[in-house]
Every structure is written in C-alpha cells, then in structure tokens.
Design a protein around this motif. Structure first.
Motif, PDB file in Angstrom:
ATOM      1  N   LYS A 120       6.557   4.389   0.228  1.00 19.10           N
ATOM      2  CA  LYS A 120       6.641   5.666  -0.736  1.00 19.10           C
ATOM      3  C   LYS A 120       6.809   5.320  -1.789  1.00 19.10           C
ATOM      4  N   ALA A 121       5.690   6.227  -2.911  1.00 16.92           N
ATOM      5  CA  ALA A 121       6.090   6.679  -3.679  1.00 16.92           C
ATOM      6  C   ALA A 121       5.976   8.570  -3.885  1.00 16.92           C
ATOM      7  N   ASP A 122       6.099   8.401  -5.356  1.00 16.07           N
ATOM      8  CA  ASP A 122       6.547  10.049  -5.881  1.00 16.07           C
ATOM      9  C   ASP A 122       5.065  10.452  -5.645  1.00 16.07           C
ATOM     10  N   LYS A 123       3.553  10.087  -5.030  1.00 17.18           N
ATOM     11  CA  LYS A 123       2.907  11.190  -4.881  1.00 17.18           C
ATOM     12  C   LYS A 123       2.090  10.493  -3.467  1.00 17.18           C
ATOM     13  N   VAL A 124       3.377  10.326  -3.196  1.00 16.44           N
ATOM     14  CA  VAL A 124       3.195  10.236  -1.430  1.00 16.44           C
ATOM     15  C   VAL A 124       3.669  11.304  -0.837  1.00 16.44           C
ATOM     16  N   GLU A 125       3.372  12.058   0.355  1.00 18.76           N
ATOM     17  CA  GLU A 125       4.234  12.966   0.971  1.00 18.76           C
ATOM     18  C   GLU A 125       5.232  12.669   1.964  1.00 18.76           C
ATOM     19  N   ARG A 126       6.394  13.180   1.860  1.00 16.01           N
ATOM     20  CA  ARG A 126       7.718  12.488   2.822  1.00 16.01           C
ATOM     21  C   ARG A 126       6.671  12.971   4.494  1.00 16.01           C
ATOM     22  N   PHE A 127       6.135  14.091   5.120  1.00 15.51           N
ATOM     23  CA  PHE A 127       6.117  14.155   5.656  1.00 15.51           C
ATOM     24  C   PHE A 127       4.644  12.604   6.968  1.00 15.51           C
ATOM     25  N   TYR A 128       3.942  12.187   5.327  1.00 17.95           N
ATOM     26  CA  TYR A 128       3.403  11.000   5.661  1.00 17.95           C
ATOM     27  C   TYR A 128       3.364   9.659   6.715  1.00 17.95           C
ATOM     28  N   PHE A 129       4.891  10.152   7.159  1.00 15.77           N
ATOM     29  CA  PHE A 129       5.666   8.638   7.679  1.00 15.77           C
ATOM     30  C   PHE A 129       6.659   9.530   8.930  1.00 15.77           C
ATOM     31  N   ASP A 130       5.992  10.835   8.760  1.00 15.51           N
ATOM     32  CA  ASP A 130       6.277  10.548  10.848  1.00 15.51           C
ATOM     33  C   ASP A 130       4.948  11.488  11.413  1.00 15.51           C
ATOM     34  N   THR A 131       5.107  10.302  11.568  1.00 14.68           N
ATOM     35  CA  THR A 131       3.594   9.707  12.197  1.00 14.68           C
ATOM     36  C   THR A 131       3.702   8.531  13.213  1.00 14.68           C
ATOM     37  N   LEU A 137       0.439  -1.303  -0.093  1.00 11.42           N
ATOM     38  CA  LEU A 137      -0.123   0.014  -0.296  1.00 11.42           C
ATOM     39  C   LEU A 137       0.947   1.286  -0.203  1.00 11.42           C
ATOM     40  N   ALA A 138       0.802   2.101  -0.600  1.00  9.90           N
ATOM     41  CA  ALA A 138       1.634   3.943  -0.514  1.00  9.90           C
ATOM     42  C   ALA A 138       0.717   4.089   0.164  1.00  9.90           C
ATOM     43  N   MET A 139       1.755   4.889   1.247  1.00 12.46           N
ATOM     44  CA  MET A 139       1.695   5.139   2.721  1.00 12.46           C
ATOM     45  C   MET A 139       0.241   6.463   2.358  1.00 12.46           C
ATOM     46  N   PRO A 140      -0.953   6.103   2.894  1.00 12.22           N
ATOM     47  CA  PRO A 140      -1.710   6.937   2.466  1.00 12.22           C
ATOM     48  C   PRO A 140      -1.394   8.378   3.662  1.00 12.22           C
ATOM     49  N   ARG A 141      -2.411   8.962   3.745  1.00 10.26           N
ATOM     50  CA  ARG A 141      -2.899   9.959   4.299  1.00 10.26           C
ATOM     51  C   ARG A 141      -2.598   9.570   6.069  1.00 10.26           C
ATOM     52  N   PRO A 142      -1.276  10.201   7.566  1.00  5.86           N
ATOM     53  CA  PRO A 142      -2.238   9.293   8.247  1.00  5.86           C
ATOM     54  C   PRO A 142      -3.519   9.527   9.023  1.00  5.86           C
ATOM     55  N   LYS A 143      -4.388  10.290   8.949  1.00  8.29           N
ATOM     56  CA  LYS A 143      -5.126   9.964   9.116  1.00  8.29           C
ATOM     57  C   LYS A 143      -6.192   8.934   8.774  1.00  8.29           C
ATOM     58  N   PHE A 168       0.760   1.400  18.831  1.00  9.80           N
ATOM     59  CA  PHE A 168      -0.453   2.014  17.687  1.00  9.80           C
ATOM     60  C   PHE A 168      -0.827   1.775  17.264  1.00  9.80           C
ATOM     61  N   TYR A 169       0.095   0.768  16.236  1.00  8.73           N
ATOM     62  CA  TYR A 169      -1.021  -0.537  15.201  1.00  8.73           C
ATOM     63  C   TYR A 169      -1.283  -1.213  15.863  1.00  8.73           C
ATOM     64  N   ASN A 170      -0.435  -2.322  17.029  1.00 10.98           N
ATOM     65  CA  ASN A 170      -0.673  -3.159  17.501  1.00 10.98           C
ATOM     66  C   ASN A 170      -2.303  -3.510  17.443  1.00 10.98           C
ATOM     67  N   ALA A 171      -2.088  -2.057  18.803  1.00 14.15           N
ATOM     68  CA  ALA A 171      -3.731  -1.719  19.295  1.00 14.15           C
ATOM     69  C   ALA A 171      -4.371  -1.980  18.460  1.00 14.15           C
ATOM     70  N   ARG A 172      -4.828  -1.160  17.236  1.00  9.02           N
ATOM     71  CA  ARG A 172      -5.427  -1.368  16.180  1.00  9.02           C
ATOM     72  C   ARG A 172      -5.633  -1.967  15.605  1.00  9.02           C
ATOM     73  N   LEU A 173      -4.954  -3.686  15.065  1.00 10.30           N
ATOM     74  CA  LEU A 173      -4.780  -4.165  14.531  1.00 10.30           C
ATOM     75  C   LEU A 173      -5.895  -5.298  15.465  1.00 10.30           C
ATOM     76  N   ILE A 174      -5.107  -5.587  16.389  1.00  9.15           N
ATOM     77  CA  ILE A 174      -5.797  -6.552  17.592  1.00  9.15           C
ATOM     78  C   ILE A 174      -7.056  -5.695  17.900  1.00  9.15           C
ATOM     79  N   LEU A 217       5.407  -4.020   7.662  1.00  8.81           N
ATOM     80  CA  LEU A 217       6.906  -3.362   6.763  1.00  8.81           C
ATOM     81  C   LEU A 217       6.523  -1.804   6.529  1.00  8.81           C
ATOM     82  N   VAL A 218       7.253  -1.179   7.069  1.00 10.61           N
ATOM     83  CA  VAL A 218       7.519   0.247   6.694  1.00 10.61           C
ATOM     84  C   VAL A 218       8.191   1.343   5.802  1.00 10.61           C
ATOM     85  N   ARG A 219       8.204   1.021   4.813  1.00  6.47           N
ATOM     86  CA  ARG A 219       9.487   1.295   4.079  1.00  6.47           C
ATOM     87  C   ARG A 219       9.452   2.284   2.761  1.00  6.47           C
ATOM     88  N   LYS A 220      10.146   3.475   3.468  1.00  8.74           N
ATOM     89  CA  LYS A 220      10.542   4.667   2.964  1.00  8.74           C
ATOM     90  C   LYS A 220      11.241   5.269   1.740  1.00  8.74           C
TER      91      LYS A 220
END
Lengths: 243, 243
Positions: free
Chosen positions: A108-119, A81-87, A126-132, A147-150
């Motif tokens: 990351k993809a060209d049309k993914v803003e770099r700051f989307y990863f700063d969250t 998944l190309a990283m969507p907006r954090p929201k 955070f995400y494990n709690a949501r996944l559970i 996996l997160v790949r910037k």
C-alpha cells in the motif's frame, strides 16, 4: 507455452509424469504431440529437462522425464511494487514471472486506493496460474514468491530489513541523479522499488531512503506502472548480467 | 494524462488554444481545472510548455499557451516489428509512444498470420489516438510515424535502405553473442528489429543480415512480443543515453 512446468505431485513414478489438466490439453490440441515426441519440461523451482510423450488421450498425457542435474540460478532481482490498479496487475503477473523476479511485494502507498486490494487478482490461485503461464512462456522454473502488505509503515519498519538483509535497494525517481549503470552490486541481490502512478509521497520517499533505498533516474518520461516494471526489470537484468 | 497535447489546429489566435473534445472533458472532469490553473501542454511534434486555463464550461476549455523555444529531441530509436496478434498490438501502441520511437514499421513475416493485418488496430484513426495517449502519459510530443508492410521481401529489398540509410541495425536473436552494450552507435539512429512469436525463418534472418542487421543476445528467456518490445526499447534507450 514454450515449456511444460511440472510439479512434484505430477510424478507417479520417478521419471514418469502424468498430466490431465490444461497442460495435457495444450500438449494434445496445440502441440498435437504424438507418442515419441520430445517436449521441453521444467520442474517447479527445479531444473529444466526433456519429456518424451509415452501416451496421449483426450484427458491424459504420460511423459517420460529426464531432468538436467543443474538447477538454473534463481533470479537476482526482487520487486517492491506499490499496488497498481487490479486491471494492470492482472496483466503484469505473467510478465514479471517471464522477466524473472525472485520475490514480489505488493504494498500500500498513500496514492494507492484501498479498494485495489479487494480483488481476485491477489488470490494465490489466480496469480500462481498467471505466474506459471509466464514461467512456461520464458522457460524458467523459479516461481516468484508473492507478499501482499496492506500497510506501508509496518512493512517498511518491521519487515523490509528482515526480508532483504543485504540487498542493494534501488528506487526509480525523477530526482535520482545516478543511473542504473552507476551502481555496483557484486553478488548482492537487488530490490527494485516502483511507486504508484501518482508517485510516492515525501514521507514515503524519506522512509524508503532511511531504510537503505538509493534513488536512480530513468529519464524524463513518465511511464505507466506496467511499462515501467517491464522496462526497469529488463534494463536491470541486462546491467546485472552484463554490466 | 500528464500533459495536454495540442495540434496546430487547436489555436484560434497565436497563444490561444480552444479545446472541445476528450481533452476538454479531461481538463474539466478529471483535473477539475478552474480558470487560472496552469497545465502542462505540448505541441504535436513541437515543444513543451504551460497552458493557463482562461475559461471552462461543459464543452469547451480555453487555454492561454506559452511554449518553450527548444523542441525536445526526437527519439533516436526506430522499430521494425513483425506484426503481432491484433490484441497485442492494440496494447502496444501507447507503450511504444510513451517509451519513445521515431518510426514504427509493422511487417509481415513467415510466422505472422495474414489475417493479423485485417484489423481496425491498424487504422490510422485508431493507432494515432493510442499513440497520442502514450505521448500524453509520458510528456512527449513526437508522434511516431507508422508504416504497415504486408510483404516482407519487397520491404527489405526496396525500402529498408532508403528509409534507414545510416542506422545501426540491431536484431534480438538467441544466436547473438554480442550484447547491447557492446555496440557503439555514436550519433547514428538505431533500428531495432523484433521478430514474430515463432521467430524469423532462416531465410528472413539471412535477408535481414544481408541488409545490415547485426545480431545481439538478450539472455535465454523467451518473451512475449509486447514484453520484449518494452524491455528492449527501455534497455536500448538507457544504453543510448548513458552507455
């Protein structure tokens, strides 16, 4: 919460789980479970079962647990998944786990803003709690691996084939002439790629196709990332299980 | 916004639309469109087309519009949805419109709290704005019709057959042995029923089946209403269009 998900560390004795966190609060205050009440349980990445409440107080719940022998099969779909907006990503975690995904790669993809990863949305706690939360909703035990790949290029060139060696790789794209039902996957896992809101660039599409991704179409509607994820995962799961 | 949706009242002369609301702001500030720029447009419940920007200032945008002759087909799916919590419904509107639904009926059920209906989320001004947001995202023009029914029994007994005379009526239920792909719908519309989080009662299920609903299964996962809606509508649309 349609199931209480237990961790190996919740077991003090074999068959006896002691909970004193959010799950205990849920059992007391929402389920209003008294001793003798039988609850659906599941062991993280393991089997489903029943837990009989032995004792309850404000802080602690003791459960006598019996797990089934058979572990449910792991979801057969992985997601690139190309990283969507954090929201958007914040809302997606639980839904992805509920729908059943083996591995989630956020790239990351060209049309993914770099700051989307700063969250904080990408912090494991955070995400494990949501996944559970999603697993407990859907009564599933398999925690998706994240996996997160910037950087797009090194991921595609160096990691993709290693991580997904025999997968059928599918990419939703308006140019795709085939439909999901046209593919045959046999016993193979499926890796589904979903691009950013603005789409993959021509270069990214070329790279993905060079690494084995096949295009498929999903009609002319342009969907938000979260709608597309939920819709495609559902459609794909139905096709995989009953195609 | 992947399309600007126009209302008949936006046209001052034939082919000339003048906008001075949120759409004008979007065209100026997000799309940064200058005179000469061609934008995708659509006429509410009508056809798609192109709009050439004639002039732009802070408040007002004039578009020279050319619409296609053919109106895209109306979505073939209608939705009977047990009213979810307002917070969930608030997020659903745009997604339902983007996925394509002809008519949305929100109905009371035993496991729907009565106060769920006391919300601004059910006011036409609120939901029409959200629905239009979804249409503009997905590039569709057909605004879903919305009906709110606070009593289950009179709706099922007096209105259902009148509103959906020839529809194939499908109800997602864990007891359903058939799958979506097992039904044949031909040219019929499909009415999809999705129950409350706690499920329909036995009485409600009986009533729905007596009025022609057929059960189908979607696997063992228990999904949140919003996840279920998006997943089922996507799967059904794919089956309808390419089954």
């Amino acid at each position: 919460m349609n199931m209480i998900l237990l961790h190996p560390s919740d077991f003090h004795d074999p068959g006896l789980a002691v909970l004193s966190d959010e799950r205990a609060r849920h059992i007391c205050q929402v389920l209003k479970a008294a001793p003798g009440k039988v609850l659906r349980i599941g062991l993280l990445n393991g089997s489903l079962g029943k837990g009989t409440v032995l004792s309850v107080d404000q802080q602690t719940v003791c459960l006598q647990c019996v797990l089934e022998e058979q572990v449910p099969p792991k979801p057969k779909i992985d997601l690139l998944l190309a990283m969507p907006r954090p929201k958007v990503m914040k809302r997606l975690w639980a839904q992805l786990a509920a729908l059943g995904v083996g591995r989630i790669v956020l790239v990351k993809a060209d049309k993914v803003e770099r700051f989307y990863f700063d969250t904080h949305v990408l912090e494991p706690d955070f995400y494990n709690a949501r996944l559970i939360e999603g697993l407990q909703q859907a009564r599933c035990t398999h925690l998706p691996e994240v996996l997160v790949r910037k950087r797009f290029k090194p991921f595609i060139e160096d990691e993709l084939d290693v991580l997904f060696p025999n997968a059928l790789k599918l990419l939703a794209d308006p140019a795709g002439e085939r439909r999901l039902g046209d593919f045959s996957w046999g016993e193979r896992r499926v890796l589904l790629a979903i691009g950013p809101e603005g789409g993959w660039t021509a270069y990214e599409l070329e790279q993905l196709q060079e690494h084995g991704f096949e295009l498929f179409g999903m009609g002319e509607r342009i969907l938000r990332t979260d709608t597309a994820c939920v819709g495609l995962l559902s459609t794909l799961a139905e096709a995989l299980n009953h195609g």
